[in-house]
Write an enzyme that holds these catalytic residues in place. Structure first.
Site, short mmCIF file in Angstrom:
data_model
loop_
_atom_site.label_atom_id
_atom_site.label_comp_id
_atom_site.label_asym_id
_atom_site.label_seq_id
_atom_site.Cartn_x
_atom_site.Cartn_y
_atom_site.Cartn_z
N GLN A 236 -5.62 -3.20 10.90
CA GLN A 236 -4.50 -2.56 11.58
C GLN A 236 -4.90 -1.26 12.27
O GLN A 236 -4.05 -0.42 12.56
CB GLN A 236 -3.37 -2.27 10.58
CG GLN A 236 -2.73 -3.53 10.04
CD GLN A 236 -1.55 -3.21 9.15
OE1 GLN A 236 -0.55 -2.66 9.59
NE2 GLN A 236 -1.67 -3.53 7.87
N LYS B 137 0.83 -1.21 0.00
CA LYS B 137 0.00 0.00 0.00
C LYS B 137 0.86 1.25 0.00
O LYS B 137 0.63 2.18 -0.77
CB LYS B 137 -0.92 0.01 1.23
CG LYS B 137 -1.94 -1.11 1.26
CD LYS B 137 -2.86 -1.02 2.46
CE LYS B 137 -2.16 -1.18 3.80
NZ LYS B 137 -1.50 -2.49 4.00
N THR B 138 1.85 1.26 0.89
CA THR B 138 2.71 2.43 0.97
C THR B 138 3.48 2.59 -0.33
O THR B 138 3.68 3.71 -0.82
CB THR B 138 3.65 2.31 2.19
OG1 THR B 138 2.85 2.16 3.36
CG2 THR B 138 4.53 3.54 2.34
N ARG C 289 4.96 -7.44 11.06
CA ARG C 289 6.19 -6.67 10.86
C ARG C 289 7.33 -7.59 10.46
O ARG C 289 8.35 -7.15 9.95
CB ARG C 289 6.62 -5.92 12.14
CG ARG C 289 5.65 -4.89 12.70
CD ARG C 289 5.20 -3.92 11.67
NE ARG C 289 3.88 -4.29 11.18
CZ ARG C 289 3.35 -3.86 10.05
NH1 ARG C 289 4.02 -3.05 9.26
NH2 ARG C 289 2.15 -4.25 9.65
N ASP D 171 -1.86 7.75 3.63
CA ASP D 171 -1.44 6.41 4.05
C ASP D 171 -2.06 6.11 5.42
O ASP D 171 -2.41 7.02 6.15
CB ASP D 171 0.10 6.38 4.15
CG ASP D 171 0.65 4.95 4.14
OD1 ASP D 171 -0.14 4.00 4.02
OD2 ASP D 171 1.89 4.79 4.23
N GLU D 172 -2.19 4.83 5.76
CA GLU D 172 -2.74 4.42 7.08
C GLU D 172 -4.08 5.10 7.35
O GLU D 172 -4.32 5.62 8.44
CB GLU D 172 -1.75 4.76 8.20
CG GLU D 172 -0.34 4.25 7.98
CD GLU D 172 -0.13 2.82 8.44
OE1 GLU D 172 -1.11 2.17 8.87
OE2 GLU D 172 1.00 2.33 8.34
P1 ATP Z 1 1.65 -2.13 6.00
O1 ATP Z 1 0.21 -2.54 5.99
O2 ATP Z 1 2.42 -2.88 7.02
O3 ATP Z 1 1.83 -0.65 6.06
P2 ATP Z 1 2.04 -1.98 3.16
O4 ATP Z 1 0.82 -2.57 2.54
O5 ATP Z 1 2.13 -0.53 3.21
O6 ATP Z 1 2.26 -2.63 4.60
P3 ATP Z 1 4.61 -1.86 1.92
O7 ATP Z 1 5.36 -1.44 3.11
O8 ATP Z 1 4.32 -0.87 0.87
O9 ATP Z 1 3.27 -2.59 2.37
O10 ATP Z 1 5.33 -3.09 1.23
C1 ATP Z 1 5.79 -4.21 1.98
C2 ATP Z 1 7.08 -4.73 1.41
O11 ATP Z 1 6.85 -5.32 0.14
C3 ATP Z 1 8.10 -3.63 1.17
O12 ATP Z 1 9.39 -4.14 1.45
C4 ATP Z 1 7.95 -3.34 -0.31
O13 ATP Z 1 9.14 -2.83 -0.86
C5 ATP Z 1 7.64 -4.72 -0.88
N1 ATP Z 1 6.83 -4.69 -2.12
C6 ATP Z 1 5.64 -4.09 -2.29
N2 ATP Z 1 5.16 -4.28 -3.54
C7 ATP Z 1 6.08 -5.04 -4.18
C8 ATP Z 1 6.18 -5.58 -5.51
N3 ATP Z 1 5.22 -5.40 -6.43
N4 ATP Z 1 7.27 -6.31 -5.80
C9 ATP Z 1 8.24 -6.51 -4.88
N5 ATP Z 1 8.21 -6.05 -3.63
C10 ATP Z 1 7.15 -5.31 -3.27
MG MG Z 2 2.30 0.84 4.79
#
Ligand code: ATP
Ligand code: MG
Length: 682
Positions: free
Chosen positions: A254, A37-38, A611, A223-224
């Site tokens: 979350q 997402k981030t 995490r 975000d969040e």
């Molecule tokens: P959270 O809910 O904990 O905030 P999130 O959904 O924001 O998580 P991110 O932090 O954006 O998730 O991504 C999680 C991990 O996966 C990061 O290390 C990111 O670089 C990696 N990642 C995300 N998308 C891809 C992709 N398409 N290919 C490879 N790695 C990815």
């Molecule tokens: Mg995130």
């Protein structure tokens, strides 16, 4: 000039790419932890600017911490180029609110040099205002503080609160809220919640200002989103207007800030308020091993759900989750640290790859002790903050007074630091006069009547100080940095530190901290290649905000084990995670058990578990010492909810050679999978 940099998009899957490219209307990315997402937010900002031709100043993104904001900005500056990214606004809600207030203070009806009160300031003000009813009762004052905060987050002002109050207690609280509001106005004080409340009320009531900001914010990203409160959601709506050009990303599982007024229902409201909302779901987790993800999914299934989400990982199944049980808390800390040392040795990892997560700040103490004994570098977020050190508080109070002479709290802190022979009796007289004439303490010091109230010698010391200081304050308007130097020399702060510190070494450390703060200040006033120069007021408020939001957040990358609360770990990831204190009464927390609020505790556990990237270890102790009494603890119900086949209770000792072989194999498989992934990405 059309430049299309495909590089930004190399690592997005199809759904992520859709989320990035959908800009014609409101968009919600609803997905579980680690699904990117981030990453969508970061890429979308780059996409808007580079491909869709948005000017950076028209793109506004909101993150949960200032640190996350800085990191995001840095990554985008690297991708787009520093010049191209200039003007881009990435910040927390509170910093965004502060910016709006600074530009619109006239419309809001406050003076330009207001002060920002932190929790402690707010506490002492409320204590003074409620003396006659609460008699300094800490619990009551905190309850009041909390209630006022909730009111503000729900956009309820003192008049409405009064009208709604029914019981005697509610009426008294609402009355105190009124007094507090009056005092705020009189002294030019804003609290944390005002940073959202005031801009929201202003945009609601003033069409002209609203249009101006809507024109400025042409695309908004959040975000969040699951942790926004009512006033933040209202602010989002006001900023985007009917065009509704925004993307918010979040995960209802979350949501862990309901105690601060966060409303996960805002996810549902979004659907109602914006019927054309495009909801995009992401289903692949790129962070954790299959086993960690499975545990997280199974745990959170115990909560009721409004949305269905699925999440899978292709990173291999991974190692079993370990559970370390210990006899008491010290034993637990020892076992965890030993495990960490052993693991680090076996895998040749960095200290920075490890995180120790816990429910409450107080739990860090024993871990710190054992880490220190073993000479392991560690970094702690959420403990004593840089900004709560005495020398920093002193200097901050001086800076606050410099920008707002009417800031009584700051005045009281600095007037006798270092000693100026202005004792409590003098201050009491000054206080009485100030109250009688509705003046701030600083202004009251100039009142002619004071000469009658004070003995000449005392009057003289006080006058010397206020005269000198108001001169400094005047000069600070033009060129603040030399004034700050003058100030530190003028009060001979260094000597004061040597006088009051337990040792010369301690004094040196403190002086270093002071220098750290002034050098930060200097760079903020100058601005750098991504950030515009700030005024002294802006910089001081940034510090206050930083203090409140991210206790002890440091930017330096050092190779150290990270200790933090589950709340602080949101959005982050670590290869190896220890989730400690997994016992009934700690997680879930006793208060939540009593109030039957287990679901939020379960979400906290979910945040903690997700995490971890490769190895997740739980720990708990069966005994706990508190105020000299020993109590017995049960392992957390959340441990029992996890798939038991994947858990390795009290691992290491009982591990058979077959298990070790299995473990080695699965670790190998995971490394292979990651290698393959890295290759594919290249
Ligand atoms: P959270 O809910 O904990 O905030 P999130 O959904 O924001 O998580 P991110 O932090 O954006 O998730 O991504 C999680 C991990 O996966 C990061 O290390 C990111 O670089 C990696 N990642 C995300 N998308 C891809 C992709 N398409 N290919 C490879 N790695 C990815
Ligand atoms: Mg995130």
């Amino acid at each position: 000039k059309f430049r299309f940099n495909w590089l930004i998009f190399v690592r997005l899957n199809i759904s992520q790419q859709q989320a990035v490219e959908y800009i014609s209307g409101p968009c919600l990315v609803l997905a579980g932890a680690g699904s990117g997402k981030t990453r969508v937010i970061i890429n979308k900002i780059a996409y808007l600017i580079q491909v869709k031709g948005y000017q950076p100043k028209h793109v506004v993104a909101v993150t949960f911490t200032n640190k996350a904001a800085r990191e995001m900005k840095e990554r985008i500056a690297q991708t787009l180029g520093r010049k191209e990214a200039r003007g881009l606004k990435i910040s927390t809600f509170h910093t965004l609110g502060l910016d709006i207030i600074r530009k619109e203070y006239k419309q809001i009806g406050i003076k330009s040099n207001f002060s920002l009160f932190d929790d402690n300031d707010q506490f002492s003000l409320l204590k003074a205002l409620t003396e006659q009813w609460f008699d300094g009762d800490k619990d009551l004052i905190n309850q009041l503080r909390h209630t006022i905060s909730n009111w503000k987050n729900d956009l309820v002002d003192a008049t409405i609160a009064m009208a709604r109050a029914q019981t005697k207690k509610e009426q008294l609280f609402a009355h105190c809220y009124q007094l507090y509001e009056q005092q705020q106005k009189a002294c030019g004080i804003l609290d944390f919640d005002d940073l959202i409340l005031l801009p929201t009320l202003l945009l609601q009531s003033n069409e002209q200002v609203r249009e101006k900001w809507q024109n400025r914010v042409r695309y908004l990203l959040v975000d969040e989103y699951q942790d926004t409160n009512t006033s933040q959601y209202e602010l989002i709506k006001l900023l985007v207007g009917y065009k509704a050009k925004f993307t918010v990303v979040g995960d209802d599982d979350q949501s862990i800030y309901s105690w601060r007024g966060a409303r996960p229902q805002n996810l549902v409201l979004l659907n109602q308020d914006f019927p054309s909302l495009n909801v995009i779901k992401l289903e692949q987790n790129y962070r954790s091993s299959g086993r960690i993800l499975k545990a997280a999914n199974i745990l959170i299934e115990n909560n009721p759900h409004i949305f269905t989400k699925t999440l899978h990982s292709e990173l291999g199944y991974g190692e079993p989750l370990n559970v370390i049980s210990a006899n008491n808390e010290e034993d637990e800390a020892e076992k965890v640290v030993n495990d960490l040392i052993g693991h680090r040795f076996a895998t040749n990892s960095r200290y920075g790859d490890y995180a120790i997560l816990y429910r409450g700040n107080h739990q860090s103490r024993l871990f710190e002790k054992i880490l220190m004994q073993n000479r392991i570098p560690y970094k702690i977020s959420g403990g004593t903050s840089f900004f709560s050190r005495i020398e920093i508080k002193d200097l901050m109070a001086y800076l606050r007074l410099l920008i707002n002479l009417d800031d009584d709290n700051a005045f009281i802190r600095v007037v006798n630091t270092p000693k100026r022979e202005i004792g409590p009796a003098t201050l009491q007289k000054l206080g009485q006069l100030a109250e009688q004439k509705s003046l701030s303490l600083f202004k009251a010091a100039f009142d002619v009547q004071l000469t009658e109230l004070l003995p000449p010698k005392r009057f003289e010391s006080l006058h010397q100080f206020v005269n000198w200081f108001s001169q400094l304050s005047d000069n600070a308007q033009h060129d603040p940095m030399p004034v700050v130097d003058q100030l530190l020399h003028g009060i001979d702060y260094q000597s004061w530190l040597y006088e009051t510190s337990p040792s010369p070494a301690a004094a040196q450390m403190r002086m270093k901290n002071v220098e750290q703060l002034t050098s930060w200040l200097d760079s903020m006033l100058k601005g750098d290649d991504i950030d515009e120069p700030m005024t002294l007021e802006q910089a001081v408020m940034r510090f206050t905000l930083r203090d409140m939001l991210e206790r002890n957040e440091s930017d330096e990358e050092e190779d150290a084990v990270q200790l933090m609360t589950l709340h602080a770990s949101k959005g982050l990831e670590f290869p190896y995670v220890y989730l400690v204190g997994m016992a009934e009464g700690l997680l879930p927390h006793q208060a939540s058990i009593d109030e039957d609020n287990i679901e939020e505790e379960r979400r906290l556990a979910y945040v903690g578990i997700t995490r971890a990237q490769q190895v997740l270890t739980f720990s708990y102790s069966t005994e706990r010492k508190q105020y000299g009494d020993v109590s017995y603890l049960e392992p957390s119900r959340f441990l029992l909810e996890l798939p038991q086949d994947d858990l390795n209770w009290n691992s290491k000792k009982q591990q058979t050679s077959e298990q070790r072989l299995e473990q080695g194999k699965s670790r190998l498989a995971m490394i292979k999978a990651q290698l393959a992934k890295a290759k594919a990405e290249l």
